[in-house]
Design a protein around this motif. Sequence first.
Motif, mmCIF file in Angstrom:
data_model
loop_
_atom_site.group_PDB
_atom_site.id
_atom_site.type_symbol
_atom_site.label_atom_id
_atom_site.label_comp_id
_atom_site.label_asym_id
_atom_site.label_seq_id
_atom_site.Cartn_x
_atom_site.Cartn_y
_atom_site.Cartn_z
ATOM 1 N N GLU A 109 -4.198 -20.223 -38.224
ATOM 2 C CA GLU A 109 -4.128 -19.287 -39.334
ATOM 3 C C GLU A 109 -2.982 -18.312 -39.112
ATOM 4 O OE1 GLU A 109 -7.818 -17.281 -39.953
ATOM 5 O OE2 GLU A 109 -8.711 -18.948 -41.042
ATOM 6 N N GLY A 110 -2.213 -18.084 -40.180
ATOM 7 C CA GLY A 110 -1.145 -17.107 -40.096
ATOM 8 C C GLY A 110 0.080 -17.615 -39.359
ATOM 9 N N TYR A 111 1.005 -16.690 -39.081
ATOM 10 C CA TYR A 111 2.309 -17.051 -38.518
ATOM 11 C C TYR A 111 2.632 -16.271 -37.247
ATOM 12 C CZ TYR A 111 2.707 -19.137 -43.129
ATOM 13 O OH TYR A 111 2.474 -19.889 -44.255
ATOM 14 N N ASP A 112 1.591 -15.840 -36.533
ATOM 15 C CA ASP A 112 1.824 -15.043 -35.337
ATOM 16 C C ASP A 112 1.735 -15.842 -34.045
ATOM 17 O OD1 ASP A 112 2.223 -12.823 -36.923
ATOM 18 O OD2 ASP A 112 0.153 -12.137 -36.780
ATOM 19 N N GLN A 113 1.152 -17.056 -34.090
ATOM 20 C CA GLN A 113 1.045 -17.911 -32.914
ATOM 21 C C GLN A 113 1.239 -19.357 -33.324
ATOM 22 O OE1 GLN A 113 -2.724 -17.232 -31.008
ATOM 23 N NE2 GLN A 113 -2.241 -15.122 -30.440
ATOM 24 N N ARG A 114 1.697 -20.165 -32.369
ATOM 25 C CA ARG A 114 1.859 -21.598 -32.627
ATOM 26 C C ARG A 114 1.870 -22.330 -31.298
ATOM 27 N NH1 ARG A 114 7.926 -23.296 -33.333
ATOM 28 N NH2 ARG A 114 8.873 -22.036 -31.691
ATOM 29 N N PRO A 115 1.480 -23.603 -31.290
ATOM 30 C CA PRO A 115 1.517 -24.381 -30.046
ATOM 31 C C PRO A 115 2.916 -24.910 -29.758
ATOM 32 C CG PRO A 115 0.666 -25.732 -31.830
ATOM 33 C CD PRO A 115 0.884 -24.363 -32.407
ATOM 34 N N ASP A 116 3.106 -25.408 -28.536
ATOM 35 C CA ASP A 116 4.339 -26.116 -28.190
ATOM 36 C C ASP A 116 4.183 -27.596 -28.522
ATOM 37 O OD1 ASP A 116 5.609 -23.849 -27.137
ATOM 38 O OD2 ASP A 116 4.591 -24.111 -25.208
ATOM 39 N N LEU A 117 5.282 -28.220 -28.898
ATOM 40 C CA LEU A 117 5.253 -29.642 -29.234
ATOM 41 C C LEU A 117 5.786 -30.480 -28.078
ATOM 42 C CD1 LEU A 117 6.379 -30.346 -32.906
ATOM 43 C CD2 LEU A 117 4.101 -30.368 -31.912
ATOM 44 N N ASN A 118 5.097 -31.588 -27.790
ATOM 45 C CA ASN A 118 5.623 -32.554 -26.828
ATOM 46 C C ASN A 118 6.448 -33.600 -27.567
ATOM 47 O OD1 ASN A 118 3.767 -34.274 -28.061
ATOM 48 N ND2 ASN A 118 2.264 -34.094 -26.391
ATOM 49 N N ALA A 119 6.946 -34.579 -26.838
ATOM 50 C CA ALA A 119 7.817 -35.595 -27.432
ATOM 51 C C ALA A 119 7.099 -36.386 -28.517
ATOM 52 C CB ALA A 119 8.330 -36.536 -26.346
#
Length: 283
Positions: A109-119
């Motif tokens: 929810e929202g734009y304050d956190q996000r995960p890291d993407l792997n390949a």
Amino acid sequence: MRIAGAPISWGVCEVPDWGHQLERERVLAEMRSLGLTATELGPDGFLPPSPTHRKALLEEYGLHAVGGFLPCVLHDPGHDPLPGMRARMRDFAEGDVEVMVLAADSGGEGYDQRPDLNATGWKTLLENLDRISAEARGFGRRVALHPHVGTMVETREEVERVVQGSAVPLCLDTGHLLIGGTDPLELTRRDPGRIAHVHLKDVDRTLAEQVRDGSLTYTQAVKAGVYRPLGQGDVDIAGIVAALDKSGYEGWYVMEQDVVLFDDGDDPLDGVRQSIAYLEGLA
């Protein structure tokens, strides 16, 4: 210039607890009072869900819809976004909405956190961008990816990865690009043919850098006034418009300055008016 409005300039946003949400009748009436003839759709629920009813309501205010912001999870190998997006393509076609402004949603929810993407996540995201873009052409719609703070395509490196790894056109959002570390003027001059849609924002660079270094969340920065009326911030709006004009750009310029309203006493109209006057001066 083809100038359109956006409900977020009136504080209307899809993020839970974003702020006070104005009634759509007020927003649409104020768009009309400013001489606007086009708008983006705003979040789900702001306008009627029926394409026919939505189009009729906008026509009452002398407006038509030029685009709609669509956050969508694109990076999850276990989730196929195409069936849901296909339904939105049909909706946009029936409602005569030109551009699907796609954001690579983090899944939160929202734009304050996000995960890291792997390949694997990146491979899935890039493949889904091209799948969705190709499918949209069958509905006569255009897809433009919107690099956006708090989504899976935010930073300069991530924008470059999309440019190099897919063929999807871009929504040039001058504010989100600058906050994420991309120079929007440099991108415009380097690859103008990739730009299918434009969101014009001006930005306070100091607050943008605080978002980038983590000392402010995106929401805190918006509340603090990271977005300024066009011509009053640190984005070279005039240079970007000139570069697009030179390249033959014929799309829309969406005047979009995100704000958070706290109550009915907050009035965003003057800031919107200043931004439109600035754009009209450029034209």
